[in-house]
Design an enzyme around this catalytic site. Structure first.
Site, PDB file in Angstrom:
ATOM      1  N   LYS A 167      12.731  15.231   4.766  1.00  0.00           N
ATOM      2  CA  LYS A 167      12.723  14.239   5.826  1.00  0.00           C
ATOM      3  C   LYS A 167      14.254  13.892   6.136  1.00  0.00           C
ATOM      4  CE  LYS A 167      12.983   9.546   4.615  1.00  0.00           C
ATOM      5  NZ  LYS A 167      14.349   8.866   4.323  1.00  0.00           N
ATOM      6  N   HIS A 259       7.846   6.347   3.685  1.00  0.00           N
ATOM      7  CA  HIS A 259       7.552   6.008   2.342  1.00  0.00           C
ATOM      8  C   HIS A 259       6.413   4.848   2.396  1.00  0.00           C
ATOM      9  CE1 HIS A 259      10.704   8.674   1.378  1.00  0.00           C
ATOM     10  NE2 HIS A 259      11.520   7.784   1.443  1.00  0.00           N
ATOM     11  N   LYS A 360      18.132  -2.917   2.691  1.00  0.00           N
ATOM     12  CA  LYS A 360      19.234  -2.533   1.656  1.00  0.00           C
ATOM     13  C   LYS A 360      19.884  -3.787   1.333  1.00  0.00           C
ATOM     14  CE  LYS A 360      19.106   2.147   2.742  1.00  0.00           C
ATOM     15  NZ  LYS A 360      19.022   2.968   1.563  1.00  0.00           N
TER      16      LYS A 360
HETATM   17  C1  BG6 Z   1      15.289   7.987   0.936  1.00  0.00           C
HETATM   18  C2  BG6 Z   1      16.098   7.025   1.798  1.00  0.00           C
HETATM   19  O1  BG6 Z   1      14.231   8.423   1.593  1.00  0.00           O
HETATM   20  O2  BG6 Z   1      14.814   7.070  -0.188  1.00  0.00           O
HETATM   21  C3  BG6 Z   1      17.139   6.475   1.334  1.00  0.00           C
HETATM   22  O3  BG6 Z   1      16.557   7.940   2.951  1.00  0.00           O
HETATM   23  C4  BG6 Z   1      16.528   5.308   0.041  1.00  0.00           C
HETATM   24  O4  BG6 Z   1      17.671   5.426   2.120  1.00  0.00           O
HETATM   25  C5  BG6 Z   1      15.778   6.521  -0.730  1.00  0.00           C
HETATM   26  O5  BG6 Z   1      17.732   5.112  -0.814  1.00  0.00           O
HETATM   27  C6  BG6 Z   1      15.016   5.633  -1.826  1.00  0.00           C
HETATM   28  O6  BG6 Z   1      14.486   6.466  -2.913  1.00  0.00           O
HETATM   29  P1  BG6 Z   1      14.069   5.940  -4.376  1.00  0.00           P
HETATM   30  O7  BG6 Z   1      13.167   7.069  -4.738  1.00  0.00           O
HETATM   31  O8  BG6 Z   1      15.277   5.802  -4.974  1.00  0.00           O
HETATM   32  O9  BG6 Z   1      13.603   4.696  -4.213  1.00  0.00           O
END
Ligand code: BG6
Length: 509
Positions: A167, A259, A360
């Site tokens: 992605k 996600h 965030k």
């Molecule tokens: C990524 C995003 O796909 O997923 C990031 O681009 C984000 O911004 C990350 O921090 C979060 O992934 P995880 O597995 O740490 O929850």
């Protein structure tokens, strides 16, 4: 040397001999995630007996410089003991080829290199290409691979080539469709593995097992019993070194489009015909996405909230606001927080509000899906000093604590008839006593085996973009407010009001 972990049941799970080519091999994702994941798969005996890994990137380095570079990352980011014999065996399979994604010459060299491995090992390696480069190179790399005759189209696994695409897959509905179109000029859909690493998380996969392996939940999983659903993807980190990318994207495209909508569709799908048929699950997921009520300009105003973090405190430490991050454009209106109210207009879910939020610089890192069930009738308990009976609630915690909690009402001990809320708790760690593998391990292995179940199909990606199109297009105009929230708080009050309208509240996480 024979991998000592390769005996027993793991042997049957192994993919065929594979040459893994990682484009963007000197980038952050490859170093922090992909290469450590491949090492862990090797160490645990899941990789085939014969495999080679070829790092491909523009940098003019040789195999041994690449090995040093990978080892440094493995030690720093994955805490891997790179002096161990297992690491050394793994490192012997690492190679590097300098390839510029826009230049055909590099691909001809890559082809020669792959032929050398085939000849040396007396093997016809299946080919796995992993695109971990900037997305602007994705389509060109596919075209160059084709031109260099590096795509095997046979369905025989030893003659197969697959491409794993990271992605962001497109930047909007149109560009995602265009990328699909261009990839499909060179690869067939069954060869394209669009990755969403959340689908590789154990707890996300468990949504399916939990829903469909338990007789007690499925009958309740409907609008008759469910009051509302919440999904939160909360991170305490800011945009950090990714500010420039993030500023051109925003949390809606970075987290919600992929996600979060992926988790939502798994949570709400109809039972698929089979859990081992990839398309039967993906067919159902796409139906959910297509049944979500489309946004209008009015509902973008009433049901979508965006905001940016201001300076504040995370775990007691002061942090700067979004506009002070280096790489963020002056006057940027890109959202670092978004909350949306959705509704799935089908027989199972119509009328059940679904609240989703991602942000965030929220107080902590936590991803949770919760289902709140309708309240029991209050009348039986009237006059018993209970203000209000709690709703039953089932929460699936994806991270950092992996588990499931069921909230129920119960009678506290004592002579009086009272009601209190209690929780039944299942944690992965407590029940299974083992680490959950990193999401990338599972997904890399599935791609090598040619199993696309946990990857996003063309139509899923496009439906998700189509759904959010009115939102990101609306937010490009100044008609919609951008709220502020102090770093370390749970977002703007406008997001609370989104729920209060229907008598709901965000769960305290
Ligand atoms: C990524 C995003 O796909 O997923 C990031 O681009 C984000 O911004 C990350 O921090 C979060 O992934 P995880 O597995 O740490 O929850």
């Amino acid at each position: 040397m024979e991998n000592p972990f390769a005996e027993g049941e793991n042997r049957i799970l192994r993919p065929p001999s594979t040459a893994i080519v990682i484009f963007g091999a000197t980038g952050d994702l490859a170093r922090r995630k992909l290469l450590p994941a491949l090492y862990h798969l090797y160490r645990d005996g899941f990789l085939p007996q014969k495999f080679v890994i070829i790092g491909a990137a523009r940098r003019p380095i040789d195999d041994s410089q690449f090995v040093d570079f990978v080892a440094e990352g493995a030690r720093e980011f994955a805490n891997i003991d790179v002096s161990s014999s297992q690491w050394k065996e793994f490192a012997a399979r690492l190679h590097f080829e300098s390839v510029d994604g826009t230049d055909q010459d590099g691909f001809a060299r890559l082809r020669k290199r792959l032929e050398t491995f085939n000849a040396r090992d007396n093997e016809q390696y299946q080919l796995l290409y992993y695109l971990a480069t900037s997305p602007k190179f994705f389509a060109d790399i596919a075209a160059h691979l084709d031109e260099a005759n590096l795509i095997y189209r046979s369905s025989d696994e030893l003659n197969r080539s697959v491409i794993v695409v990271e992605k962001p897959f497109g930047d909007d509905y149109e560009s995602a469709r265009e990328l699909n179109r261009r990839l499909l000029e060179h690869f067939e859909e069954r060869q394209i593995f669009r990755i969403d690493h959340y689908l590789g998380k154990e707890t996300v996969q468990n949504i399916l097992v939990f829903r469909f392996a338990n007789g007690i939940f499925e009958p309740l999983w409907t609008r008759e019993y469910v009051d509302h659903i919440q999904i939160s993807v909360s991170e305490d980190i800011g945009v950090g070194s990714r500010a420039a990318y993030f500023d051109s994207s925003g949390i809606l495209k970075d987290i919600i489009q992929n996600h979060l909508l992926q988790m939502l569709s798994l949570l709400c799908i109809e039972p698929p015909i089979s859990l081992s048929d990839p398309d039967s699950i993906r067919d159902e997921k796409v139906k959910v996405l297509r049944s979500i009520r489309p946004f209008s300009s009015e509902s973008v105003m009433s049901d979508c909230v965006r905001a940016q973090y201001d300076s504040g405190f995370i775990k007691g430490k002061s942090v700067v606001g979004y506009h002070e991050e280096s790489g963020v454009r002056e006057g940027s209106r890109t959202e670092t927080y978004a909350a949306l109210r959705l509704e799935i207009d089908n027989w199972r879910w119509s009328g059940v509000p679904i609240y989703v939020r991602a942000g965030k610089r929220l107080p902590k890192r936590i991803t949770e899906l919760s289902i709140s069930f309708k309240r029991a009738p209050q009348s039986l308990f009237r006059g018993r000093q209970i203000v209000e009976l709690d709703q039953n609630m089932l929460a699936i915690q994806v991270q950092p604590r992996e588990g499931i909690t069921l909230r129920m009402n119960s009678k506290p001990p004592g002579p009086r008839m009272r009601v209190g809320s209690v929780e039944m708790d299942f944690s992965y760690k407590g029940s299974f006593g083992m680490r959950s593998a990193d999401a990338y391990e599972r997904l890399l292995l599935d791609a090598m085996k040619g199993d696309p179940t946990l990857f996003t199909r063309k139509d899923e990606i496009e439906e998700a973009w189509k759904l959010l199109k009115p939102v990101y297009e609306g937010w490009q105009t100044s008609d919609y407010p951008v709220y502020q929230y102090a770093a370390g708080t749970w977002g703007p009050t406008a997001a609370d009001e989104l729920l209060e309208r229907s008598g709901h509240r965000w769960r305290v996480l």
